[in-house]
Design a protein around this motif. Sequence first.
Motif, short mmCIF file in Angstrom:
data_model
loop_
_atom_site.label_atom_id
_atom_site.label_comp_id
_atom_site.label_asym_id
_atom_site.label_seq_id
_atom_site.Cartn_x
_atom_site.Cartn_y
_atom_site.Cartn_z
N MET A 228 0.82 -1.21 0.00
CA MET A 228 0.00 0.00 0.00
C MET A 228 0.86 1.26 0.00
SD MET A 228 -3.09 -1.19 2.51
CE MET A 228 -4.22 0.12 2.08
N ARG A 229 1.95 1.20 0.73
CA ARG A 229 2.83 2.38 0.82
C ARG A 229 3.53 2.65 -0.51
NH1 ARG A 229 6.17 0.52 4.52
NH2 ARG A 229 7.74 -0.09 3.00
N GLU A 230 3.95 1.57 -1.19
CA GLU A 230 4.79 1.74 -2.37
C GLU A 230 4.01 1.89 -3.67
OE1 GLU A 230 7.96 2.25 -2.26
OE2 GLU A 230 8.31 1.72 -0.15
N GLN A 231 2.74 1.60 -3.65
CA GLN A 231 1.98 1.62 -4.91
C GLN A 231 1.82 3.05 -5.43
OE1 GLN A 231 -1.38 2.87 -5.40
NE2 GLN A 231 -1.42 3.72 -3.32
N VAL A 232 1.83 3.14 -6.75
CA VAL A 232 1.58 4.42 -7.42
C VAL A 232 0.48 4.16 -8.43
CG1 VAL A 232 2.53 6.22 -8.91
CG2 VAL A 232 3.97 5.15 -7.16
N ASN A 233 -0.63 4.85 -8.30
CA ASN A 233 -1.80 4.61 -9.17
C ASN A 233 -2.19 3.15 -9.22
OD1 ASN A 233 -1.84 7.35 -9.78
ND2 ASN A 233 -0.46 7.07 -11.52
N GLY A 234 -2.07 2.47 -8.07
CA GLY A 234 -2.53 1.09 -8.00
C GLY A 234 -1.52 0.05 -8.45
N TYR A 235 -0.30 0.48 -8.77
CA TYR A 235 0.75 -0.48 -9.16
C TYR A 235 1.98 -0.34 -8.28
CZ TYR A 235 -1.71 -1.88 -13.43
OH TYR A 235 -2.62 -2.40 -14.30
N ILE A 236 2.55 -1.48 -7.87
CA ILE A 236 3.88 -1.41 -7.24
C ILE A 236 4.93 -1.59 -8.33
CG2 ILE A 236 3.35 -2.12 -4.89
CD1 ILE A 236 4.22 -4.99 -5.77
N HIS A 237 6.07 -0.96 -8.11
CA HIS A 237 7.19 -1.03 -9.06
C HIS A 237 8.46 -1.39 -8.30
CE1 HIS A 237 4.67 0.91 -12.16
NE2 HIS A 237 4.20 1.64 -11.16
N PRO A 238 8.57 -2.65 -7.88
CA PRO A 238 9.74 -3.03 -7.07
C PRO A 238 11.04 -2.80 -7.85
CG PRO A 238 8.14 -4.83 -7.24
CD PRO A 238 7.72 -3.78 -8.20
N PHE A 239 12.08 -2.36 -7.14
CA PHE A 239 13.40 -2.22 -7.76
C PHE A 239 14.12 -3.55 -7.75
CE2 PHE A 239 12.82 2.20 -6.14
CZ PHE A 239 12.87 2.84 -7.36
N PHE A 240 14.84 -3.81 -8.84
CA PHE A 240 15.73 -4.99 -8.90
C PHE A 240 17.15 -4.49 -9.11
CE2 PHE A 240 11.55 -6.59 -10.15
CZ PHE A 240 11.43 -7.65 -9.26
N ASN A 241 17.96 -4.64 -8.07
CA ASN A 241 19.31 -4.06 -8.08
C ASN A 241 20.35 -5.07 -8.54
OD1 ASN A 241 18.20 -1.77 -6.53
ND2 ASN A 241 18.07 -3.30 -4.91
N LEU A 242 21.34 -4.57 -9.27
CA LEU A 242 22.44 -5.44 -9.71
C LEU A 242 23.77 -5.01 -9.10
CD1 LEU A 242 21.60 -5.90 -13.51
CD2 LEU A 242 21.30 -7.56 -11.65
N HIS A 243 23.74 -4.06 -8.21
CA HIS A 243 25.02 -3.49 -7.75
C HIS A 243 25.26 -3.69 -6.26
CE1 HIS A 243 21.91 -0.67 -6.73
NE2 HIS A 243 22.75 0.05 -6.00
N LEU A 244 24.49 -4.55 -5.62
CA LEU A 244 24.59 -4.60 -4.16
C LEU A 244 25.16 -5.89 -3.57
CD1 LEU A 244 21.24 -2.81 -3.21
CD2 LEU A 244 23.56 -1.90 -3.10
N THR A 245 25.05 -6.99 -4.27
CA THR A 245 25.45 -8.25 -3.63
C THR A 245 26.90 -8.63 -3.91
OG1 THR A 245 24.87 -9.69 -5.46
CG2 THR A 245 23.09 -9.09 -3.98
N LYS A 246 27.46 -9.35 -2.96
CA LYS A 246 28.84 -9.79 -3.10
C LYS A 246 29.00 -10.84 -4.19
CE LYS A 246 29.07 -10.85 1.38
NZ LYS A 246 29.64 -11.22 2.71
N THR A 247 27.89 -11.55 -4.45
CA THR A 247 27.97 -12.73 -5.32
C THR A 247 27.56 -12.46 -6.76
OG1 THR A 247 25.71 -13.22 -4.77
CG2 THR A 247 27.39 -14.27 -3.43
N PHE A 248 27.20 -11.20 -7.07
CA PHE A 248 26.65 -10.86 -8.38
C PHE A 248 25.28 -11.47 -8.62
CE2 PHE A 248 31.21 -10.21 -9.21
CZ PHE A 248 31.15 -8.87 -9.57
N ARG A 249 24.56 -11.72 -7.54
CA ARG A 249 23.14 -11.96 -7.67
C ARG A 249 22.47 -10.60 -7.75
NH1 ARG A 249 20.23 -15.76 -3.24
NH2 ARG A 249 20.70 -17.82 -4.05
N SER A 250 21.12 -10.58 -7.66
CA SER A 250 20.39 -9.31 -7.59
C SER A 250 19.86 -9.15 -6.17
CB SER A 250 19.22 -9.35 -8.56
OG SER A 250 18.31 -10.37 -8.18
#
Length: 463
Positions: free
Chosen positions: A138-160
């Motif tokens: 509910m907090r993150e939705q914009v006009n009824g849609y959530i848009h989760p971020f998928f990061n590629l720069h944070l993990t030690k293992t090159f996962r997301s």
Amino acid sequence: MVKSVPSTKEAYELFHKGALALQRAEYTGMRVDMEYCKRKKEELTIRIAELEQKIYESNFGKKWSRSIGGKRPNLNSNPQLSRFLYSILKLKPVRFTESGQPATDEEALSELDIPELDMLLEMRKFRKIRDTYLDAFMREQVNGYIHPFFNLHLTKTFRSSSDSPNFQNIPKRDKEATKICREALFPRPGHQFVSMDYSAIEVKMAVCYVEDEKLCYDVLHGDMHKDMAIELYMLDDLDKRHSGEAVLRQGAKNGFVFPQFYGDYYGNCVLNLLKWARQAYLKDDTPALVHLKDKELITLDKSGNVKKFDKFLEHVRKVEDQFWNVRYKQYSRWKDKVWYEYQKKGYIEMKTGFRCYGLMSKKDITNYPFQGTAFHCLLWAFVEIDRVFREHKMDSRLVSQIHDEITADILPEECDNAIKLMVRIATEDIRENWKWINIPLTVEVEKAEVDKSWGERKFLNLP
DNA sequence: GGAACTCGCCAC
DNA sequence: AAACGTGGCGAGTTCC
């Protein structure tokens, strides 16, 4: 501090294209049923309040209250709970936390066998669903849609990783939590969810690096979890279609094989194995613990609880030794080799061209490559599928990715074709791109009906 | 009043 | 001798 960089042009390009494809998924997002979330939150709030009330009114709750000077106990405060249980009531903690405090997690509390603590655990679960998931949607939705971020720069293992909201840790195991959380999320109107996940991709990556004949054979044709269950629990045979014996196979898988591959040792595994055994029974209805007693691996007290297990401990130690030094001995040699090379060079390199630098343990060194590379297969497929959907001017979109799984929001007319494309890219095209994948990759596909939520996917049998 | 910490818990 | 890999996040607590 582990510092990692893509060290080849190919590695850089995968993440560059990956970031763009993931951005398109973020842009598409997932629809949130706000009315549903509101309603569920209210229901949960009532159930939480009821449980709270019951605990306050119990002798347990009153005692707790007296111990803090007559105030209302804070049922969410673990330090307060800990003081009450372990200092006031003088109960014996089953486990301690990293920092040496007596543990108040689910395992520790349920062990104490106090009805009020079971209520507290149920409250925790409801709070988690309400405050971590529904609130976040509910907090993150914009006009009824959530848009989760998928990061590629944070993990030690090159996962997301994922945030705002984190889309990679939505409940999937607990039935009730899964239903409440996932039924809040929908595809775009008139569309349907399809998801595809790689089967056992991490261990298949291990096969690509290690070239262990036995491991390769087991992954393709064998059943290592069954084999290990037979060895660990000293069975003559195991039928995984039998519900009681299937639990023993699960026990071997989740209590021994997986932890062992992550670097755990027999001392922890033996406790896991006993936990699984408590709820298992053999085909002739013998409870698994009685079976272990008959094999003289453990002793039981009058109420059937485990009293001594030193023989079992010794047995599991031997099985562990056999596991690494005989069964998968080439795997062990590979570990020694990469450990030596890391100490010489100061970094490790993945098949996909990513390098991890910095201080790492042997366990890290021998896990990161599989974890990272498995994700890179997924990301490569993600990029390709996204590209082909757009090239064909399809209306279907990718919307999320969870390490070895892709979820798509599909236009029904495109569904059959989309699934064909997704499967072909993930299992065939990828092996044209990366010749070092020396083992067949397989996927499982799930499909929801049109306009149905993320909680209602059905398993799809591939043609 | 916010930063940093611990604990617990969700996923792969 | 010790002993489980990768993340994000909420609640409570402590410190500044």
